[in-house]
Design an enzyme around this catalytic site. Structure first.
Site, PDB file in Angstrom:
ATOM      1  N   ARG A 101       0.874  -1.186   0.000  1.00 22.12           N
ATOM      2  CA  ARG A 101       0.000   0.000   0.000  1.00 22.12           C
ATOM      3  C   ARG A 101       0.906   1.230   0.000  1.00 22.12           C
ATOM      4  O   ARG A 101       1.719   1.400   0.906  1.00 22.12           O
ATOM      5  CB  ARG A 101      -0.910   0.009   1.229  1.00 22.12           C
ATOM      6  CG  ARG A 101      -1.637   1.334   1.422  1.00 22.12           C
ATOM      7  CD  ARG A 101      -2.716   1.270   2.473  1.00 22.12           C
ATOM      8  NE  ARG A 101      -3.883   0.559   1.981  1.00 22.12           N
ATOM      9  CZ  ARG A 101      -5.113   0.674   2.497  1.00 22.12           C
ATOM     10  NH1 ARG A 101      -5.345   1.475   3.512  1.00 22.12           N
ATOM     11  NH2 ARG A 101      -6.122  -0.020   2.004  1.00 22.12           N
ATOM     12  N   HIS A 128      -7.528   0.799  -6.269  1.00 24.30           N
ATOM     13  CA  HIS A 128      -7.701  -0.062  -5.082  1.00 24.30           C
ATOM     14  C   HIS A 128      -8.355  -1.368  -5.572  1.00 24.30           C
ATOM     15  O   HIS A 128      -9.519  -1.635  -5.299  1.00 24.30           O
ATOM     16  CB  HIS A 128      -8.565   0.652  -4.046  1.00 24.30           C
ATOM     17  CG  HIS A 128      -8.502   0.057  -2.675  1.00 24.30           C
ATOM     18  ND1 HIS A 128      -7.725  -1.049  -2.351  1.00 24.30           N
ATOM     19  CD2 HIS A 128      -9.135   0.410  -1.515  1.00 24.30           C
ATOM     20  CE1 HIS A 128      -7.890  -1.339  -1.072  1.00 24.30           C
ATOM     21  NE2 HIS A 128      -8.731  -0.476  -0.546  1.00 24.30           N
ATOM     22  N   GLN A 131     -10.267  -3.956  -3.197  1.00 20.17           N
ATOM     23  CA  GLN A 131     -11.555  -3.458  -2.705  1.00 20.17           C
ATOM     24  C   GLN A 131     -12.640  -3.636  -3.763  1.00 20.17           C
ATOM     25  O   GLN A 131     -13.762  -4.075  -3.463  1.00 20.17           O
ATOM     26  CB  GLN A 131     -11.420  -1.976  -2.325  1.00 20.17           C
ATOM     27  CG  GLN A 131     -12.706  -1.354  -1.818  1.00 20.17           C
ATOM     28  CD  GLN A 131     -13.085  -1.837  -0.428  1.00 20.17           C
ATOM     29  OE1 GLN A 131     -12.319  -1.718   0.502  1.00 20.17           O
ATOM     30  NE2 GLN A 131     -14.289  -2.378  -0.282  1.00 20.17           N
ATOM     31  N   ASP A 217     -17.271   6.895  -0.881  1.00 19.53           N
ATOM     32  CA  ASP A 217     -15.951   6.775  -0.265  1.00 19.53           C
ATOM     33  C   ASP A 217     -15.645   8.151   0.338  1.00 19.53           C
ATOM     34  O   ASP A 217     -16.361   9.133   0.059  1.00 19.53           O
ATOM     35  CB  ASP A 217     -14.936   6.401  -1.369  1.00 19.53           C
ATOM     36  CG  ASP A 217     -13.501   6.289  -0.880  1.00 19.53           C
ATOM     37  OD1 ASP A 217     -13.283   6.097   0.337  1.00 19.53           O
ATOM     38  OD2 ASP A 217     -12.580   6.398  -1.721  1.00 19.53           O
ATOM     39  N   CYS A 257     -16.691   1.639   1.169  1.00 22.69           N
ATOM     40  CA  CYS A 257     -15.476   0.830   1.354  1.00 22.69           C
ATOM     41  C   CYS A 257     -14.895   0.991   2.758  1.00 22.69           C
ATOM     42  O   CYS A 257     -14.105   0.156   3.184  1.00 22.69           O
ATOM     43  CB  CYS A 257     -14.436   1.166   0.290  1.00 22.69           C
ATOM     44  SG  CYS A 257     -13.971   2.909   0.246  1.00 22.69           S
ATOM     45  N   ARG A 285     -13.588  -8.704   2.406  1.00 22.48           N
ATOM     46  CA  ARG A 285     -12.184  -8.457   2.035  1.00 22.48           C
ATOM     47  C   ARG A 285     -11.351  -9.708   2.314  1.00 22.48           C
ATOM     48  O   ARG A 285     -10.483 -10.074   1.528  1.00 22.48           O
ATOM     49  CB  ARG A 285     -11.605  -7.271   2.830  1.00 22.48           C
ATOM     50  CG  ARG A 285     -12.280  -5.920   2.591  1.00 22.48           C
ATOM     51  CD  ARG A 285     -12.073  -5.401   1.182  1.00 22.48           C
ATOM     52  NE  ARG A 285     -10.668  -5.288   0.839  1.00 22.48           N
ATOM     53  CZ  ARG A 285      -9.864  -4.266   1.177  1.00 22.48           C
ATOM     54  NH1 ARG A 285     -10.366  -3.241   1.837  1.00 22.48           N
ATOM     55  NH2 ARG A 285      -8.597  -4.242   0.819  1.00 22.48           N
TER      56      ARG A 285
HETATM   57  N1   CP Z   1     -11.317  -0.067   2.676  1.00 19.48           N
HETATM   58  C1   CP Z   1     -10.037  -0.142   3.068  1.00 19.48           C
HETATM   59  O1   CP Z   1      -9.113  -0.392   2.265  1.00 19.48           O
HETATM   60  O2   CP Z   1      -9.848   0.024   4.396  1.00 19.48           O
HETATM   61  P1   CP Z   1      -8.459   0.201   5.139  1.00 19.48           P
HETATM   62  O3   CP Z   1      -7.881   1.532   4.722  1.00 19.48           O
HETATM   63  O4   CP Z   1      -8.797   0.148   6.604  1.00 19.48           O
HETATM   64  O5   CP Z   1      -7.533  -0.919   4.741  1.00 19.48           O
HETATM   65  N1  NVA Z   2      -9.992   6.769  -1.317  1.00 17.49           N
HETATM   66  C1  NVA Z   2      -9.610   6.303   0.012  1.00 17.49           C
HETATM   67  C2  NVA Z   2      -9.850   4.835   0.142  1.00 17.49           C
HETATM   68  C3  NVA Z   2      -9.637   4.298   1.524  1.00 17.49           C
HETATM   69  C4  NVA Z   2      -9.842   2.830   1.606  1.00 17.49           C
HETATM   70  C5  NVA Z   2      -8.174   6.660   0.294  1.00 17.49           C
HETATM   71  O1  NVA Z   2      -7.327   6.488  -0.588  1.00 17.49           O
HETATM   72  O2  NVA Z   2      -7.877   7.103   1.410  1.00 17.49           O
END
Ligand code: CP
Ligand code: NVA
Length: 298
Positions: A101, A128, A131, A217, A257, A285
């Protein structure tokens, strides 16, 4: 060797294969016949916060027989400026797979190239994918095939989630509507690259009318904190709430999400009225990512 770097780079067949394998993964939890990661060590490298993605990958890797190392970039030399391609070449000689990530999509792609081990995008600024595969599985678990359906995204129309949805819509044959204010709508480049039936509008009511799925989101993604005030100002009104839900189909799902900011992209009453779906989505997930891990090593 396989990687999962973006929805854009996935084939329709692979997406369908992973979604189809997720149901059996869910049903067979606790009594899996196979341990496809037995004897393997996987690293999680997370440069941004995470609850769901981190825990579901850590648990999922263990349930498939593997060992997990969580590597905080501040604890490894990556945080002191060691290039991603050097980190990748070191880890590629020691571990069997990586879940990353980070900010730049190029970093995940470089890691995959230089490490030569299976690499999974656990969220970048651009996409993502884990997700989105989960969201499609969750929709289909509750409502049947997503092909031919209408999905409406409300809020920030230019973030990683909307990008991944846009690429998924073209590949899986559903209509994707984005209701976002000007300046926060999908880039023309993404729309051209994706193709498919995508509707972009600043008319949130029109986008919600007759939809099968209302999705949102956060308005401020990780890394955009400095723009918080302006984003909240511009996106006010682009909220899933009780009056918007009334415009959707009577059996429409509401999904998020997570994490959710009540009073911003969704109101408290609508969030709680749809909590069963939203937390099923979060649980999924785990099951979908186990299907991804199994697919990536087979
Ligand atoms: N939806 C999601 O990716 O959550 P986190 O940021 O908690 O991993
Ligand atoms: N768009 C959000 C998604 C979090 C799961 C971010 O990148 O923070």
């Amino acid at each position: 060797m396989r990687n999962l770097l973006s929805i854009e780079a996935m084939t329709q067949a692979d997406m369908e294969k992973i979604v189809a394998a997720s149901g059996p993964m869910k049903r067979e939890r606790g009594h899996h016949q196979r341990q496809p990661l037995a004897g393997k060590s996987w690293a999680l490298i997370f440069c941004k916060s995470s609850t769901r993605t981190r825990v579901s990958f850590e648990v999922g890797i263990r349930e498939l027989g593997g060992q997990v190392l969580f590597l905080n970039p501040n604890d490894i030399q990556l945080g002191r400026g060691e290039p991603i391609k050097d980190t990748a070449r070191v880890l590629g000689r020691m571990i069997h797979g990586a879940v990353i990530r980070t900010f730049a999509q190029a970093d995940v792609e470089d890691f995959a190239r230089f490490s030569a081990i299976p690499t999974i995008n656990a969220l970048t600024d651009d996409e993502h994918p884990c997700q989105i595969l989960t969201d499609i599985f969750t929709f289909e678990e509750k409502r049947g095939p997503i092909r031919g359906k209408v999905v409406t995204f409300v809020g920030d129309g230019a973030n990683n989630m909307t990008n991944s949805w846009i690429f998924a819509a073209a590949k899986l044959g559903f209509e994707f509507r984005v209701a976002a204010p000007k300046g926060y709508q999908p880039s023309p480049d993404i729309l051209t690259r994706a193709g498919g039936k995508i509707v972009v509008t600043d008319d949130v009511k029109a986008a919600a009318t007759g939809t099968d799925l209302l999705y949102t989101d956060v308005w401020v993604s990780m890394g955009q904190e400095a723009q918080s005030v302006e984003r909240v100002q511009k996106m006010t009104g682009y909220q899933i709430n009780q009056s918007l839900v009334k415009l959707a189909k009577p059996d429409a799902l509401v999904m998020h999400c997570l994490p959710a900011y009540r009073g911003k992209e969704i109101d408290e009453a609508t969030f709680e009225a749809n909590a069963q779906t939203i937390f099923d989505q979060a649980e999924n997930r785990l099951h979908v990512q186990k299907a991804i891990l199994n697919w990536i090593v087979s």
